[in-house]
Design an enzyme around this catalytic site. Structure first.
Site, PDB file in Angstrom:
ATOM      1  N   CYS A 103      -4.739 -11.137  33.564  1.00 32.51           N
ATOM      2  CA  CYS A 103      -3.635 -11.155  34.558  1.00 32.51           C
ATOM      3  C   CYS A 103      -3.822 -10.806  36.056  1.00 32.51           C
ATOM      4  CB  CYS A 103      -2.411 -10.542  33.880  1.00 32.51           C
ATOM      5  SG  CYS A 103      -0.834 -11.172  34.329  1.00 32.51           S
ATOM      6  N   HIS A 202      -2.454 -10.751  27.474  1.00 32.41           N
ATOM      7  CA  HIS A 202      -2.201  -8.980  27.328  1.00 32.41           C
ATOM      8  C   HIS A 202      -2.220  -9.054  25.872  1.00 32.41           C
ATOM      9  CE1 HIS A 202      -1.533  -7.820  31.318  1.00 32.41           C
ATOM     10  NE2 HIS A 202      -0.519  -8.729  31.406  1.00 32.41           N
TER      11      HIS A 202
HETATM   12  N1  GLN Z   1       1.916  -9.008  39.518  1.00 32.63           N
HETATM   13  C1  GLN Z   1       1.280 -10.321  38.936  1.00 32.63           C
HETATM   14  C2  GLN Z   1       2.362 -11.407  38.673  1.00 32.63           C
HETATM   15  O1  GLN Z   1       3.287 -11.091  38.269  1.00 32.63           O
HETATM   16  C3  GLN Z   1       0.225 -10.058  37.848  1.00 32.63           C
HETATM   17  C4  GLN Z   1       1.271  -9.275  36.605  1.00 32.63           C
HETATM   18  C5  GLN Z   1       0.461  -8.853  35.610  1.00 32.63           C
HETATM   19  O2  GLN Z   1      -0.738  -8.422  35.724  1.00 32.63           O
HETATM   20  N2  GLN Z   1       1.016  -8.612  34.198  1.00 32.63           N
HETATM   21  O3  GLN Z   1       2.157 -12.818  38.519  1.00 32.63           O
END
Ligand code: GLN
Length: 263
Positions: A103, A202
């Site tokens: 992510c 995740h």
């Molecule tokens: N902040 C980034 C987004 O919203 C990554 C989010 C995350 O790592 N879950 O796309």
């Protein structure tokens, strides 16, 4: 592979980048899975956190992991990648070290991440991809995900506002069977370059995807010990892991595949 009785037990040295800043949805569980799957095989796993400001020495590691995080933490990490670790991380990737980025970590392994607010975050450009947040009024990509990965499937959970687009020559990790994936448009998820794997999954990712965990371990062991390292990768009883994997597939309306060990 030395057959003598004084065969030294293998080890896997895992570098965990920015564990305090990028650890959303228990991404730390990926390290726990790598460790346990090594311990069950008599492979020692040495886990080293690599924090903001600390130098990355690629020759001290066999595998690197970078997790996910909020935009604010990504800003700190992007600066550290630019000023401290970026060149060493690129060198690690170019030496075919396995790298897993999830992510926010995935986004920063690519060219840039343009958040909903604030300045664009420069990535280290390993992956030919870029990410654009569509604004706070646009629904985030949230939910369970199933992918086709080669002949197998991968499952996980996604929560990202950014939409990632791959360059013409870039390879996705997999094809979306259920969920959003990179951008809810092109049915692609993640991005792969050499042995670097970026993904939005995740969950944490590896406990429900034992074949992918073993793929990373095999890549790291082969890189360090040569092709003979396969002898360390005896099959494990993954019946519980596959039950969890297949339960997620069924919940998403995806037919489970036959499971074969992936080296
Ligand atoms: N902040 C980034 C987004 O919203 C990554 C989010 C995350 O790592 N879950 O796309």
């Amino acid at each position: 592979m030395p057959e003598s009785s004084n065969r030294v037990a293998p080890e896997l040295r895992v570098g965990h980048l920015y564990p305090d800043q990028l650890n959303m949805y228990g991404d730390r569980g990926n390290i726990i899975t790598l460790r346990q799957r090594c311990v069950w095989r008599g492979i020692a796993l040495r886990h080293t956190p690599i924090d903001l400001g600390e130098e990355l020495r690629p020759d001290e590691f066999d595998l690197l992991f970078i997790g996910g995080g909020q935009d604010k933490e990504q800003d700190e990490v992007a600066r550290d990648l630019r000023e401290v670790k970026g060149a060493a991380l690129r060198a690690a990737v170019d030496s075919d070290m396995p790298v897993l980025g999830v992510c926010g970590g995935y986004q920063l392994l690519a060219k840039f991440y343009r958040p909903a607010e604030g300045p664009e975050l420069e990535g280290i450009g390993i992956l030919d991809a870029w990410t654009i947040h569509k604004g706070k009024a646009v629904a985030r990509c949230i939910g369970n995900v199933a992918l086709q990965w080669g002949e197998q499937t991968l499952v996980g959970f996604e929560n990202h506002g950014g939409r990632t687009y791959l360059g013409a020559g870039a390879q996705p990790l997999g094809r979306v069977l259920a969920g959003h994936g990179n951008n809810s448009e092109d049915h692609q998820e993640g991005c792969v370059y050499r042995n670097t794997f970026g993904t939005y999954l995740h969950g944490s990712l590896l406990p429900k995807n034992p074949h992918f965990a073993d793929h990373l371990i095999s890549l790291a062991l082969r890189r360090r010990y040569g092709q003979g390292a396969e002898s360390y990768m005896r099959p494990l009883d993954d019946s519980r892991e596959w039950q969890a994997h297949d339960a997620m597939l069924r919940r998403l309306g995806v037919a489970p595949r036959r499971h074969a060990a992936v080296g």
